[in-house]
Motif scaffolding. Structure first.
Motif, PDB file in Angstrom:
ATOM      1  N   PRO A  20       0.827  -1.222   0.000  1.00 57.24           N
ATOM      2  CA  PRO A  20       0.000   0.000   0.000  1.00 57.24           C
ATOM      3  C   PRO A  20       0.851   1.258   0.000  1.00 57.24           C
ATOM      4  CG  PRO A  20      -0.790  -1.577   1.639  1.00 57.24           C
ATOM      5  CD  PRO A  20       0.520  -2.091   1.143  1.00 57.24           C
ATOM      6  N   ALA A  21       0.288   2.337  -0.503  1.00 55.64           N
ATOM      7  CA  ALA A  21       1.029   3.594  -0.619  1.00 55.64           C
ATOM      8  C   ALA A  21       1.483   4.108   0.735  1.00 55.64           C
ATOM      9  CB  ALA A  21       0.161   4.638  -1.328  1.00 55.64           C
ATOM     10  N   ALA A  22       0.624   3.990   1.756  1.00 52.29           N
ATOM     11  CA  ALA A  22       0.990   4.479   3.091  1.00 52.29           C
ATOM     12  C   ALA A  22       2.178   3.699   3.652  1.00 52.29           C
ATOM     13  CB  ALA A  22      -0.211   4.378   4.033  1.00 52.29           C
ATOM     14  N   GLU A  23       2.181   2.385   3.446  1.00 52.69           N
ATOM     15  CA  GLU A  23       3.303   1.571   3.931  1.00 52.69           C
ATOM     16  C   GLU A  23       4.586   1.938   3.182  1.00 52.69           C
ATOM     17  OE1 GLU A  23       4.597  -3.120   4.459  1.00 52.69           O
ATOM     18  OE2 GLU A  23       2.571  -2.605   3.781  1.00 52.69           O
ATOM     19  N   ARG A  24       4.461   2.203   1.892  1.00 55.85           N
ATOM     20  CA  ARG A  24       5.631   2.615   1.115  1.00 55.85           C
ATOM     21  C   ARG A  24       6.195   3.940   1.632  1.00 55.85           C
ATOM     22  NH1 ARG A  24       4.380   1.335  -5.277  1.00 55.85           N
ATOM     23  NH2 ARG A  24       3.950  -0.898  -5.030  1.00 55.85           N
ATOM     24  N   LEU A  25       5.325   4.799   2.099  1.00 60.08           N
ATOM     25  CA  LEU A  25       5.781   6.085   2.632  1.00 60.08           C
ATOM     26  C   LEU A  25       6.631   5.877   3.876  1.00 60.08           C
ATOM     27  CD1 LEU A  25       5.776   9.172   2.677  1.00 60.08           C
ATOM     28  CD2 LEU A  25       3.607   9.067   3.943  1.00 60.08           C
ATOM     29  N   TRP A  26       6.166   5.015   4.771  1.00 62.65           N
ATOM     30  CA  TRP A  26       6.951   4.745   5.977  1.00 62.65           C
ATOM     31  C   TRP A  26       8.284   4.091   5.636  1.00 62.65           C
ATOM     32  CZ3 TRP A  26       5.598   7.518   9.780  1.00 62.65           C
ATOM     33  CH2 TRP A  26       4.261   7.768  10.086  1.00 62.65           C
ATOM     34  N   LEU A  27       8.264   3.149   4.711  1.00 61.73           N
ATOM     35  CA  LEU A  27       9.508   2.492   4.297  1.00 61.73           C
ATOM     36  C   LEU A  27      10.443   3.466   3.589  1.00 61.73           C
ATOM     37  CD1 LEU A  27       8.102  -0.938   3.040  1.00 61.73           C
ATOM     38  CD2 LEU A  27       9.356  -0.488   5.154  1.00 61.73           C
ATOM     39  N   ALA A  28       9.857   4.446   2.899  1.00 57.67           N
ATOM     40  CA  ALA A  28      10.688   5.464   2.249  1.00 57.67           C
ATOM     41  C   ALA A  28      11.431   6.297   3.287  1.00 57.67           C
ATOM     42  CB  ALA A  28       9.821   6.364   1.372  1.00 57.67           C
ATOM     43  N   LEU A  29      10.786   6.551   4.421  1.00 59.12           N
ATOM     44  CA  LEU A  29      11.469   7.286   5.495  1.00 59.12           C
ATOM     45  C   LEU A  29      12.654   6.479   6.030  1.00 59.12           C
ATOM     46  CD1 LEU A  29       8.547   8.847   7.587  1.00 59.12           C
ATOM     47  CD2 LEU A  29      10.044   9.964   5.939  1.00 59.12           C
ATOM     48  N   VAL A  30      12.457   5.171   6.171  1.00 61.03           N
ATOM     49  CA  VAL A  30      13.561   4.308   6.605  1.00 61.03           C
ATOM     50  C   VAL A  30      14.706   4.379   5.598  1.00 61.03           C
ATOM     51  CG1 VAL A  30      14.261   1.933   7.075  1.00 61.03           C
ATOM     52  CG2 VAL A  30      12.040   2.760   7.882  1.00 61.03           C
ATOM     53  N   ALA A  31      14.375   4.285   4.320  1.00 65.91           N
ATOM     54  CA  ALA A  31      15.403   4.341   3.278  1.00 65.91           C
ATOM     55  C   ALA A  31      16.123   5.680   3.269  1.00 65.91           C
ATOM     56  CB  ALA A  31      14.768   4.067   1.913  1.00 65.91           C
ATOM     57  N   LEU A  32      15.374   6.767   3.454  1.00 69.29           N
ATOM     58  CA  LEU A  32      16.004   8.090   3.500  1.00 69.29           C
ATOM     59  C   LEU A  32      16.919   8.225   4.713  1.00 69.29           C
ATOM     60  CD1 LEU A  32      13.019  10.381   2.424  1.00 69.29           C
ATOM     61  CD2 LEU A  32      15.119   9.923   1.135  1.00 69.29           C
ATOM     62  N   GLY A  33      16.497   7.638   5.836  1.00 76.02           N
ATOM     63  CA  GLY A  33      17.348   7.668   7.024  1.00 76.02           C
ATOM     64  C   GLY A  33      18.654   6.930   6.794  1.00 76.02           C
ATOM     65  N   TRP A  53      22.122  13.105  12.595  1.00 75.84           N
ATOM     66  CA  TRP A  53      20.927  13.131  13.447  1.00 75.84           C
ATOM     67  C   TRP A  53      19.655  13.121  12.618  1.00 75.84           C
ATOM     68  CZ3 TRP A  53      21.633  11.482  18.009  1.00 75.84           C
ATOM     69  CH2 TRP A  53      22.847  11.727  18.686  1.00 75.84           C
ATOM     70  N   LEU A  54      19.696  13.720  11.433  1.00 77.62           N
ATOM     71  CA  LEU A  54      18.538  13.635  10.539  1.00 77.62           C
ATOM     72  C   LEU A  54      18.314  12.184  10.117  1.00 77.62           C
ATOM     73  CD1 LEU A  54      16.335  14.942   8.782  1.00 77.62           C
ATOM     74  CD2 LEU A  54      18.071  15.220   6.985  1.00 77.62           C
ATOM     75  N   GLY A  55      19.398  11.486   9.820  1.00 77.69           N
ATOM     76  CA  GLY A  55      19.284  10.084   9.438  1.00 77.69           C
ATOM     77  C   GLY A  55      18.675   9.241  10.534  1.00 77.69           C
ATOM     78  N   LEU A  59      15.088   7.420  10.262  1.00 78.51           N
ATOM     79  CA  LEU A  59      15.097   5.966  10.431  1.00 78.51           C
ATOM     80  C   LEU A  59      14.162   5.544  11.566  1.00 78.51           C
ATOM     81  CD1 LEU A  59      16.357   3.200   9.735  1.00 78.51           C
ATOM     82  CD2 LEU A  59      18.188   3.738  11.349  1.00 78.51           C
ATOM     83  N   SER A  60      14.235   6.243  12.691  1.00 76.63           N
ATOM     84  CA  SER A  60      13.399   5.897  13.846  1.00 76.63           C
ATOM     85  C   SER A  60      11.922   6.137  13.556  1.00 76.63           C
ATOM     86  CB  SER A  60      13.836   6.721  15.062  1.00 76.63           C
ATOM     87  OG  SER A  60      15.196   6.487  15.375  1.00 76.63           O
ATOM     88  N   ALA A  61      11.612   7.299  12.986  1.00 72.99           N
ATOM     89  CA  ALA A  61      10.220   7.612  12.671  1.00 72.99           C
ATOM     90  C   ALA A  61       9.656   6.628  11.657  1.00 72.99           C
ATOM     91  CB  ALA A  61      10.107   9.043  12.153  1.00 72.99           C
ATOM     92  N   GLY A  62      10.443   6.307  10.631  1.00 73.85           N
ATOM     93  CA  GLY A  62       9.975   5.372   9.616  1.00 73.85           C
ATOM     94  C   GLY A  62       9.759   3.977  10.171  1.00 73.85           C
TER      95      GLY A  62
END
Length: 450
Positions: A20-33, A53-55, A59-62
């Protein structure tokens, strides 16, 4: 007549659903971290701290957001959906990339830490606050390790929230990792005391009972003497007593940091453990060899010390260095964690940990702990075997209605939690009845055949 097609070319009866798109968004945050942390490793001095610290924040939020999206919105439960169809959990491309990345990090951490300076320096402020000294590669490792246990522990709490046992057990490993493996050693350093880990003791933390380790602790007065006494009592008194009453789960699944990481960060890979009889033979031959090696090494070092170095001379240092390199670094770190996505989450615990071998012998022959089964209720679904991270084919015991008394079992309880029929129960009963007559006859037959 239609042409026959290879089984591997056939589509799945129920194809893997799209993410799902919402799950991809959370995983994208992990990838960006993760990307921000990778950038930190090569960033100039002015950018490395904000990127670091941004990473960690992304990562934590995702990770927490994804855990909530995946497991927090529906009823808790053990889910096996598409584990063997996804590239991340079936030794596919994603799993290999993850394994290579983890292995590479451990190799650099142990042998080329200078390449991690950009990741270490942003932690100087936190290290000064906690330990009153600059950060080093081990503080970086401990921080990452603890963060992984906490984040993935949050995932486990959401996923298994229907099980009181799993909730308490997960909270326990999170508590001991944060409090006793990360905070307390740092506070001791800040107080100019030895960096001591109260949840690790011989034979796992082998150098605590090596002559050099004992002498170094005793130089720190009463606290050092207490630490030596603590190690002796925990290794040779508390461990047998606690294992007698509770099995090895009191340590391997409730306290140990290695087990804590396996039960949290390693949970997505627990089904990958090899359950063949050949794997069990390798397990027995390797893990007890490691235990024997550390026992012999400890005895030789003490004998050499008593003889003033006349027995081994410089070889005494080579013994400890060899063990530290092969077992302490290469096996427990590089292979033990780096191979999670390929071999399962308990490779180190199963094949290499001397503490697990020590506890396993006690559990097998002296403990009251067992997993009882009700064969009449078993439907042979295989959920129990699938979640066993120690390579035990639990279903075979459940089908026969025989209690499970295995040295390898860490008492995580996931087999019981995953069972839809309540067939399996973790018990600490009297030693009488640990083996049923059919099991005794079978065991005796196997002994004669061997």
């Amino acid at each position: 007549m239609p042409a026959l097609t290879a089984y591997s070319d056939q589509p799945l009866a129920h194809p893997t659903p799209d993410t799902p798109a919402a799950e991809r968004l959370w995983l994208a945050l992990v990838a960006l971290g993760l990307l921000a942390l990778a950038v930190t490793a090569a960033a100039p001095a002015g950018l490395r701290e904000p990127a670091f610290w941004l990473g960690l924040a992304l990562l934590s939020a995702g990770a927490l957001g994804w855990s909530w999206w995946k497991f927090g919105r529906d009823a808790g439960g053990v889910r096996h959906d598409y584990l063997w169809a996804r590239a991340s959990t079936s030794r596919g491309a994603v799993a290999w990339v993850t394994g290579v990345a983890l292995t590479g990090f451990y190799v650099v951490l142990y042998w080329w830490p200078e390449y991690l300076e950009n990741l270490i320096r942003p932690l100087d402020g936190l290290s000064q606050l906690l330990r009153r000294r600059p950060a080093d590669q081990w503080f970086l490792y401990g921080t990452f390790y603890t963060l992984a246990v906490l984040l993935m522990g949050g995932r486990a709490l959401l996923k298994y929230r229907h099980s009181p046992y799993q909730r308490v057990r997960t909270a326990s490993v999170m508590f001991f990792q944060l409090g006793f493996a990360w905070l307390l050693p740092g506070v001791l350093l800040a107080l100019q005391q030895p960096e001591f880990y109260f949840t690790y003791f011989w034979p796992l933390k082998y150098d605590y009972l090596f002559p050099g380790g004992v002498q170094a602790l005793l130089q720190n007065g009463h606290l050092g003497a207490f630490m030596v006494g603590w190690g002796l009592i925990m290794s040779f008194v508390a461990t047998p007593v606690l294992t007698y009453f509770f099995g090895k789960r009191w340590y391997c699944s409730w306290v140990c940091g290695c087990g804590g990481l396996a039960e949290t960060a390693g949970d997505p890979y627990r089904h990958l453990s090899d359950k063949r009889r050949e794997a069990w033979r390798y397990e027995v031959s390797i893990v007890y060899t490691v235990l024997g090696f550390i026992i012999v090494t400890t005895a030789l070092l003490w004998l050499n010390t008593r003889l003033g170095g006349a027995l081994l001379g410089r070889l005494s240092d080579e013994f400890s260095r060899t063990y530290g390199f092969v077992v302490g670094a290469l096996f427990s770190g590089v292979v033990g964690v780096g191979f999670y996505p390929l071999l399962g989450s308990r490779v180190w615990c199963r094949y290499g940990c001397p503490m697990a071998a020590y506890l396993g012998l006690l559990q097998k022959h002296f403990s009251r702990f067992r997993i009882t089964t009700n064969g009449g209720q078993c439907i042979s679904c295989g959920n129990c075997s699938n979640v066993c991270e120690m390579g035990i084919d639990v279903k075979q015991y459940a089908q026969r209605g025989e209690p499970i008394i295995r040295a390898a079992c860490v008492g995580c309880g996931l087999c019981s939690t995953a069972c839809p029929r309540g067939v399996l129960n973790l018990e600490n009963g009297p030693r009488e009845g640990r083996y049923q007559p059919s099991q005794l006859i079978r065991a005796e037959s196997l002994r004669i055949l061997d």
